[in-house]
Design a protein around this motif. Structure first.
Motif: not given
Length: 723
Positions: A570-595
């Motif tokens: 949602q926040l792309r429309k409002y000029e908010v950019r986000f970059i995340g760092m993690t060691q294990m992408v498979l441990r992210l919740s499915p919704g967060t990982r897919q998004s």
């Protein structure tokens, strides 16, 4: 032309040690048209050579060198050599099993043989004609130089070993000779050692200078040489082989080069098509959301820190969630500059002393907000606490109580601001007072709208007591930390992420050391989402681009329960950019990982476990193998970005530390002035003063509102509730 594979183990000459040198030049033992054995890839021909070089003790002054010099043979030279071999075969005539098949007295020679063949086998004069050479004889005569030979090279192979003892030098030479013995086939290589002083001088001159003067004609084809000219394969398991790291596509030729431009985000050192290494970059307009993956300690946070510092110096707003505080400690000297100091904010929740100046944040503050913002504040607080406590859908009663209590206190905060007393706004610690102190609640209820009062007078008393304890447990935990009391205990906020977005502030958040890191991170990330959505009230062209980084994304995702996905969606429309760092992408919740994967415009990984590497490699459609990712050196990445609106193929990047890329920004002497500027920017107060005020805040709020008649907030006057 020297072979492209380094097959030598060299050390600087040590004149202090006696050196015994063995020399040998390898030459073909049989005529050069007879081929050596064609070595395949299994086993790798370089395995034995690598093993032989691994035994060389450089620390003891030993040395072993293998030099392969190649000069291409022209097609004209090859054709001339082929004609001579054919002529020699015809002169010998046909043969079988070593016996000559030409017969008859007088022979007739080559001309007679061709004449007989042309006439169909007839002969004049009654003499028996010679038979034509058979095709097998012609093939054997030409040997490896037949029409399908391909490229042919003249070869010079020089071997040299050196050691402090003559027997050691000889032993090393025998090891090298054993390596080349594997090439023996119809032909083989035999060593020729220089015996005279002149021959030794010639050998050393050719060895040192690359002069090409092999002993006789040494012509070889590609299949004979390929085993030694190719790089070591995966089947060469020797430990002394430098690995290439696997096959990765080259960087895009149009990848921007970073030299400090405002519209570029640095990525790291990239080798461009011309072979030169430069700092590659992504364009700001192309980079919306990013995901950086890989092992701990391999440079994810460092890469994010480089980008944050670069954008901060270019005037962008930055929000960096640093759970451990290490990134902030490294960044501080590089941000100690006048054009940044006035907009820098530090939220550090490590253990604090009572006289330490700290920042405060009241999630229930309505200062600068209107009645229409109450629902957003309530949702942010409720979802943040509920997510941090993992209530989910299994605690609807606790969520309802929390939401109703937050609504009541937000409305009271609005009344306090309207009365000109923002210093009497309730904090989240007043949630516990509201739920457990009936007298305090009853004294303030008349200030609230009738529908709000109805819930607390009719519905709330019927709920079991344990439902209240579930909610107050959160505040009880916060109350055990002095740093959290100071951070959440002031009615007036000195930190406001919406203000940071609109004014380009640089915010570093370090919740390390607190007893409730998940809760703090949750409330902050939900507040970031709320503030981003609130930019709907600002025209699109007036929204300043705001960059946010979240480290330890797995822990953040487990506590934020879906809001990271909402930010990416949602926040792309409002000029908010986000970059995340993690060691294990498979441990992210499915919704967060897919998004994040669906919306990412930067996907980067350093070395990772095979399962994680396989997951990322699938996103690159086979351009990179999981094995390549697992073997990446420290501080090296494979990444893909959006470039000119299109995703690139993955390419290699070497991470650059902050001190290398921003050495000109390093200003440790300016850190004291920076701290003073942060005190001013955030109106930081002593922690002891905030804690002391919190002790009497309940009484002061009640005293201010006691005996007050119902105001606009209580009557629900829409002209006041909705500004």
């Amino acid at each position: 032309m020297t072979a492209p594979v380094e097959l030598a183990k060299r050390i600087p000459d040590r004149p202090s040690l006696p050196r015994y040198i063995e020399r040998a030049e390898l030459v073909l033992a049989m005529p050069d048209q007879k081929p050596l054995a064609f070595l395949g890839l299994t086993p790798d021909p370089l395995q034995q050579l690598a093993a032989a070089l691994a035994t060389v003790r450089t620390e003891a002054g030993e040395q072993a060198d293998v030099v392969l010099d190649l000069v291409p043979v022209s097609e004209r030279q090859l054709a001339r050599r082929r004609r001579r071999l054919l002529a020699a075969t015809r002169r010998r005539g046909p043969s079988a099993y070593g016996e000559k098949l030409t017969g008859g007295p007088g022979g007739g020679g080559l001309a007679a043989s061709f004449k007989a063949a042309w006439s169909g086998g007839g002969a004049s004069g009654g003499s028996r004609p010679d038979r034509l050479p058979r095709m097998t004889d012609l093939r054997d005569g030409v040997g490896k130089f037949g029409p399908g030979a391909g490229a042919v090279f003249a070869v010079q192979i020089l071997l040299r070993t050196a050691a402090a003892h003559p027997q050691t030098a000889l032993a090393r030479m025998h090891q090298l000779l054993a390596v080349f013995a594997t090439t023996s086939g119809e032909n083989y290589l035999k060593p020729h050692r220089p015996r005279t002083r002149q021959a030794t001088a010639s050998f050393d001159r050719r060895f040192a200078s690359g002069e090409f003067a092999p002993r006789g004609r040494q012509w070889m084809t590609v299949p004979e040489l390929a085993g030694f000219l190719k790089p070591p394969t995966a089947r060469c398991s020797a430990s002394n082989v430098v690995r290439s790291g696997g096959l990765v596509p080259p960087a895009p030729a149009n990848l921007p080069v970073y030299t400090g431009q405002r519209d570029l985000v640095p990525l790291g050192a990239v080798t461009y098509p011309d072979g030169r290494e430069r700092i590659g970059a992504a364009r700001v307009e192309d980079l919306l959301f990013g995901l950086q993956l890989g092992k701990s300690g391999h440079g994810k946070t460092e890469a994010a820190l480089v980008q944050a510092i670069a954008l901060a110096h270019c005037g962008y707003g930055v929000w960096f969630l640093d759970p451990h505080g290490e990134a902030w400690a490294r960044a501080k000297p590089y941000l100690a500059h006048p054009h940044i100091a006035g907009r820098l904010c530090e939220i550090n929740l490590a253990k604090c002393e009572l006289d330490q100046l700290v920042v405060s944040w009241n999630p229930l503050s309505m200062e600068g907000r209107t009645a229409r913002d109450v629902q957003d504040v309530v949702r942010s607080v409720t979802e943040g606490i509920a997510a941090a406590q993992s209530w989910g859908d299994h605690a609807p009663r606790a969520r309802t109580i929390l939401a109703r209590a937050a609504q009541a206190l937000a409305l009271l905060s609005l009344r306090a601001v309207q009365d000109g007393r923002p210093d009497l706004q309730p904090t989240i610690f007043q949630l516990r007072t509201w739920l457990t102190d009936e007298d305090w609640r009853e004294a303030l209820l008349p200030l609230l709208p009738p529908r709000v009062q109805t819930y607390w007078r009719n519905t709330f008393p019927t709920l079991p007591k344990d439902a209240v304890a579930t909610v107050t447990y959160v505040m009880d935990r916060l109350d055990t930390s002095q740093s959290l009391q100071a951070f959440f205990g002031s009615p007036r906020s000195s930190y406001d992420v919406r203000t940071a977005m609109d004014t380009g502030q640089v915010v570093f958040v370090c919740p390390s050391g607190s007893e409730s890191d998940a809760l703090v991170s949750c409330l902050l990330i939900h507040d970031l989402h709320r503030a981003g959505l609130s930019r709907q009230d600002t025209p699109r062209e007036q929204r300043r681009t705001f960059w946010a980084w979240g480290d330890e994304l797995t822990a953040l995702d487990s506590s934020s329960k879906g809001f990271l996905a909402a930010i990416a969606e949602q926040l792309r429309k409002y000029e908010v950019r986000f970059i995340g760092m993690t060691q294990m992408v498979l441990r992210l919740s499915p919704g967060t990982r897919q998004s994040l994967l669906q919306n990412q415009s930067l996907l980067s990984t350093c070395a990772a476990d095979f399962d994680e590497a396989a997951f990322v490699a699938r996103r690159w459609n086979g351009h990179v193998t999981p094995e390549t990712i697992t073997e990446l050196p420290k501080y090296h990445y494979v990444m893909s970005i959006n470039l000119e609106g299109k995703p690139t193929r993955p390419f290699r990047v070497r991470g650059l530390p902050v001190e290398e890329i921003f050495a000109h920004y390093n200003n440790p002497a300016g850190v004291p002035e920076l701290d003073a500027a942060i005190d001013t920017n955030l109106r930081r107060r002593p922690a002891g003063e905030i804690v002391a005020d919190l002790e009497v805040l309940d009484a002061e709020i009640r005293a201010h509102f006691a005996g007050r008649g119902p105001g606009p907030a209580a009557t629900g006057d829409p002209t006041t509730l909705i500004d």
